[in-house]
Design a protein around this motif. Structure first.
Motif, mmCIF file in Angstrom:
data_model
loop_
_atom_site.group_PDB
_atom_site.id
_atom_site.type_symbol
_atom_site.label_atom_id
_atom_site.label_comp_id
_atom_site.label_asym_id
_atom_site.label_seq_id
_atom_site.Cartn_x
_atom_site.Cartn_y
_atom_site.Cartn_z
ATOM 1 N N GLN A 97 6.821 10.012 -7.533
ATOM 2 C CA GLN A 97 5.849 8.925 -7.476
ATOM 3 C C GLN A 97 5.681 8.397 -6.047
ATOM 4 O O GLN A 97 4.559 8.119 -5.603
ATOM 5 C CB GLN A 97 6.298 7.777 -8.379
ATOM 6 N N GLU A 101 2.198 8.393 -3.865
ATOM 7 C CA GLU A 101 1.559 7.189 -3.340
ATOM 8 C C GLU A 101 1.446 7.223 -1.818
ATOM 9 O O GLU A 101 0.428 6.790 -1.249
ATOM 10 C CB GLU A 101 2.331 5.938 -3.781
ATOM 11 N N ASP A 193 11.305 1.180 -6.802
ATOM 12 C CA ASP A 193 10.140 0.864 -7.646
ATOM 13 C C ASP A 193 9.239 -0.157 -6.965
ATOM 14 O O ASP A 193 8.010 -0.107 -7.107
ATOM 15 C CB ASP A 193 10.584 0.346 -9.010
ATOM 16 N N GLY A 194 9.844 -1.075 -6.225
ATOM 17 C CA GLY A 194 9.061 -2.067 -5.506
ATOM 18 C C GLY A 194 8.221 -1.442 -4.416
ATOM 19 O O GLY A 194 7.068 -1.839 -4.195
ATOM 20 N N LYS A 197 5.331 0.385 -6.049
ATOM 21 C CA LYS A 197 4.310 -0.578 -6.475
ATOM 22 C C LYS A 197 3.519 -1.105 -5.273
ATOM 23 O O LYS A 197 2.286 -1.253 -5.351
ATOM 24 C CB LYS A 197 4.943 -1.746 -7.221
ATOM 25 N N THR A 198 4.202 -1.366 -4.175
ATOM 26 C CA THR A 198 3.522 -1.853 -2.972
ATOM 27 C C THR A 198 2.495 -0.847 -2.485
ATOM 28 O O THR A 198 1.346 -1.203 -2.169
ATOM 29 C CB THR A 198 4.540 -2.133 -1.854
ATOM 30 N N SER A 200 1.182 1.591 -4.279
ATOM 31 C CA SER A 200 0.175 1.765 -5.323
ATOM 32 C C SER A 200 -0.868 0.656 -5.267
ATOM 33 O O SER A 200 -2.083 0.916 -5.374
ATOM 34 C CB SER A 200 0.850 1.780 -6.699
ATOM 35 N N ASP A 201 -0.415 -0.583 -5.094
ATOM 36 C CA ASP A 201 -1.344 -1.711 -5.014
ATOM 37 C C ASP A 201 -2.269 -1.573 -3.812
ATOM 38 O O ASP A 201 -3.470 -1.860 -3.895
ATOM 39 C CB ASP A 201 -0.568 -3.027 -4.921
#
Length: 216
Positions: A97, A101, A193-194, A197-198, A200-201
């Motif tokens: 992942q 990203e 994971d953070g 997410k960063t 991905s956002d």
């Protein structure tokens, strides 16, 4: 120090000068410096002469980046180096992942920078390597009509399918090291994971941003 945004705006524009255009050209037995030299003018011509690219047609640019450039960058190695020791603590799914990203982020950044190519040309320096070397550095400088020459060096590793870029140096700063600081900081605060997410956002915001032009 040059900001990450400005540094990689330069990096991504200039990198296009030295990446391959046609898959058959990326022969496994072709010297990395010879490959970069041979195809650099083709890339410059493409960016300069394609009216849609120059106009900022992001779909056309994105398609070109995706099909013509990205296959020759080792994103997994680039991502693992940027993540540093944290890469070993990530699960295989997290590694996949994170690589996805990070790759997407660079695709968007490439696509936004291509139309900036105008009058650059590249001069290469002699490559110091031995025939048995599997990792090399190709050194060059970008000459512009205005301003001082810009240092642009590549680190490449040889794979079964040919040489692939895994790090790039612009103005003395390596891509991996620059991202490593921000990756480490984010991971220390919110874990792998953070970081995923960063990224991905950020990619979602870039995907939602309007382009200058659309394909007909």
């Amino acid at each position: 120090m040059t900001s990450i945004k400005n540094l990689f705006a330069q990096f991504l524009v200039l990198t296009l000068v030295g990446l391959t255009l046609n898959a058959p050209a990326m022969a496994a037995d072709e010297a990395p410096d010879a490959m970069v030299k041979r195809i650099s003018q083709e890339i410059l011509d493409l960016a300069k002469n394609d009216k849609e690219i120059q106009a900022g047609n992001q779909k056309r640019v994105y398609d070109m980046v995706e099909s013509k450039i990205l296959p020759y960058i080792d994103f997994q190695r680039m991502t693992s180096l940027a993540a540093g020791k944290n890469w070993r603590d990530a699960t295989p799914d997290q590694q996949q992942q994170l690589t996805k990203e990070f790759r997407t982020l660079l695709v968007f950044t490439y696509s936004g920078a291509i139309s900036q190519i105008k009058d650059q040309r590249v001069e290469f320096k002699p490559m110091r390597s031995a025939p048995e070397d599997t990792e090399v550095e190709v050194r060059s400088q970008v000459i512009q009509s205005r301003g001082d020459p810009i240092q642009l060096n590549y680190r490449l590793a040889k794979s079964a399918t040919g040489w692939k870029i895994y790090d790039i140096n612009v103005l003395g700063a390596w891509l991996v090291e620059t991202y490593k600081g921000t990756f480490t900081e984010t991971i220390s605060k919110s874990g792998i994971d953070g970081l995923i997410k960063t990224l991905s956002d950020k990619n979602k915001k870039l995907a939602a941003a309007p382009s200058k032009s659309t394909s007909k």
